[in-house]
Design an enzyme around this catalytic site. Structure first.
Site, PDB file in Angstrom:
ATOM      1  N   ASN A  59      33.953  63.408  42.644  1.00  0.00           N
ATOM      2  CA  ASN A  59      32.771  62.686  42.190  1.00  0.00           C
ATOM      3  C   ASN A  59      32.038  63.492  41.114  1.00  0.00           C
ATOM      4  OD1 ASN A  59      32.143  63.704  45.164  1.00  0.00           O
ATOM      5  ND2 ASN A  59      30.106  63.577  44.243  1.00  0.00           N
ATOM      6  N   ASP A  60      30.769  63.828  41.300  1.00  0.00           N
ATOM      7  CA  ASP A  60      29.916  64.313  40.218  1.00  0.00           C
ATOM      8  C   ASP A  60      30.527  65.442  39.387  1.00  0.00           C
ATOM      9  OD1 ASP A  60      28.460  62.873  42.019  1.00  0.00           O
ATOM     10  OD2 ASP A  60      26.762  64.231  42.071  1.00  0.00           O
TER      11      ASP A  60
END
Length: 571
Positions: A59-60
């Site tokens: 993710n991020d």
């Protein structure tokens, strides 16, 4: 960024019942799937040139930076499975932002101050000392968050493979006066004229989102300012804040410490409630620790967005080697968690984008980094192709499942443009209402990407132009509703308005097509939309690409250039 804690809890072990197959979904927690690994990954919809690790969940983007000739990308990563969980900081390096080498994870929970999580953060390069990572640690099962730091174990290692978290001073920021479960994602720090470093941390009080400001003279002892640098009501938690200067004269990027004449500032926040990234442009009063948005920038859900599609938790950094600011962001999957487990991977990073302030100072402009062009194959051209209502023309001799297409459309008149209703506030709703198949005046016209031969599947990216009282309104849509015959997918219609002058009766569009990604840039990068799609027929060599028009006004494909794209190196 960590998993929001205000989710509905159905069982004591915190298994969360939420929608997994939509970009708005929070991180679904599936303890029984977090460490499920497949023998080999499914490559049908894996990207060829967008960044993703060889397998598992991502993710991020965390702490992107350029240091000693090397680009570093850190990211939230599950080394054991294809759903969210077991999060560590993945680490990859590159010389050109396109081809990547995967290294061992840089950070993982190992100390009392991050025992329950190493969430998102940023990197700051200290003059004469080198890089330091600031990140959020989770200290207990209640989700209380503190800000921590890590430094390279061996600063002479050109790849900075190993990182350590010194016990001295860690955690460097913990604040008993703040909601500890809504206190995360420190920004890159900047140096100010008064001899202090400054950084921001995202937070909220009740439903008011905010960015707290902290100051330090030595980078380890931090003091919170009396007030947030900025806040806005009804916006909820501000995740992954980003704050940086932009030049009002040209496209060059600026180091974070730059203030003064011909400089504006950008405040970006990732809204936990909507799962979109919003930004404002304004003025930074550094001696008052205050940021004031311009009256042309709206805070909150109705404000400007980097991207009007699947694009979240973005992080920018200044690249001194080319005097530019580069933007990274995460694009989640739009299939189900079962699909992700079966295929053995989930999540990608959007193509890194260069960004700058547009000439009117009202918004940012974004464009894929120029290094991406190195993957282009032989150029295919189409010029002066007329498109009457109902026409669609195939662009041949490209691998349509992995391509880069740029076009300039033109039209002789805007007289047939439909009247714009002031009630049409949300672009995405208008994209659903008007759609591709509804005949218009000027438009819809654009691309049919990832299309099957008989158009059972396709993802259209298109414009429709309306006339208002004293201007024309340009709507841009990327509509996934017909992208796949698979009915179990989240297939939204994304949309945004393009703020541009149509005096020359031309509009440009660029789409990066990469198997399960259609990443599009309208009006030269003023409005951008990334869509995740999963065709069943329009895959590999069975994918096709068309230009089309379904408006009564004839459209001309004035100049189209298309390239098959080679795959990037990701070893």
């Amino acid at each position: 960024m960590g998993p929001p804690i205000f989710l509905t809890i159905f069982i004591a072990i915190c298994s969360i019942c939420i929608c997994n197959n939509c970009v708005e979904a929070f991180h679904a927690i599936h303890p029984n799937l977090q460490s499920v690994s497949v023998h080999s990954v499914d490559t049908l919809h894996r990207t060829g040139y967008h960044f993703q690790p060889p397998r598992n969940w991502i993710n991020d983007p965390n702490a992107p930076m350029y240091y000693n000739g090397v680009y570093h990308l850190f990211y939230q990563y599950n080394p054991k499975g294809a759903v969210w969980g077991n999060i560590v900081w993945g680490h990859s390096i590159s010389k050109d932002l396109i081809n990547w080498k995967v290294l061992e994870p840089a950070l993982y929970p190992s100390k009392h101050f991050d025992k329950y999580g190493c969430w998102s953060g940023s990197a700051t390069i200290l003059p004469g000392k080198g890089p330091i990572i600031l990140y959020t640690g989770v200290v207990d099962k209640k989700g209380n968050e503190v800000q921590c730091y890590a430094i390279p174990k061996n600063a002479s290692d050109p790849f900075l493979r190993k990182w350590v978290k010194p016990d001295a001073f860690n955690p460097i920021v913990f604040d008993d006066d703040i909601n500890g479960s809504a206190f995360r994602d420190p920004t890159t720090a900047w140096w100010s004229k008064d001899g202090h470093w400054r950084m921001l941390v995202g937070g909220k009080v009740k439903n008011r989102g905010m960015a707290y400001l902290y100051r330090s003279k030595n980078f380890v002892n931090w003091v919170r300012a009396k007030h947030p640098i900025h806040s806005a009501p009804h916006t909820g938690m501000w995740e992954c804040p980003d704050f940086y200067p932009v030049s009002s004269r040209g496209k060059n990027g600026l180091d974070l410490s730059v203030v003064g004449n011909n400089v504006k500032h950008v405040m970006k926040n990732s809204l936990d409630v909507t799962r979109y990234d919003y930004y404002t442009i304004g003025t930074y009063l550094w001696n008052k620790d205050k940021y004031i948005p311009d009256n042309t920038s709206e805070d909150g859900w109705g404000g400007l967005r980097y991207d009007y599609g699947n694009f979240y938790a973005s992080k920018s950094f200044y690249d001194p080697s080319r005097n530019r600011r580069i933007l990274w962001a995460w694009a989640n999957e739009s299939d189900t968690k079962e699909d992700d487990v079966k295929k053995g991977w989930a999540g990608i990073q959007a193509i890194p984008r260069t960004l700058w302030l547009d000439s009117h100072g009202r918004q940012l402009v974004q464009w894929p980094v120029e290094e991406l062009n190195s993957l282009r194959g032989k150029e295919v051209k189409m010029r002066n192709q007329k498109l009457k209502k109902g026409d669609y023309v195939e662009v041949k001799r490209i691998t349509a499942a992995q391509a880069d297409v740029e076009v300039t459309f033109s039209f002789s008149s805007l007289d047939k443009a439909e009247t714009f209703d002031p009630k049409w506030v949300k672009a995405e709703d208008l994209c659903v209402q008007k759609g591709l198949k509804l005949e218009g005046g000027v438009g819809p016209f654009g691309f049919l990407t990832l299309a099957s031969e008989k158009l059972e599947e396709f993802t259209p990216v298109f414009f429709t132009i309306f006339k208002a009282s004293n201007k024309h309104v340009v709507l841009m849509c990327s509509d996934a509703r017909s992208s796949s015959l698979n009915s179990e997918l989240y297939k939204p219609s994304f949309g945004g308005f393009v703020d541009m002058n149509l005096a020359n009766k031309k509009i440009s569009l660029r789409s990066l097509i990469d198997h399960s990604v259609v990443e599009s840039f309208g009006g030269g990068g003023k409005t951008n939309i990334l869509s995740r799609v999963y065709p069943t027929l329009a895959v590999k060599n069975d994918a096709h690409f068309f230009v089309f028009n379904n408006g009564t006004e004839h459209i001309t494909v004035e100049n189209l250039k298309a390239w098959s794209m080679k795959s990037a190196i990701r070893d």
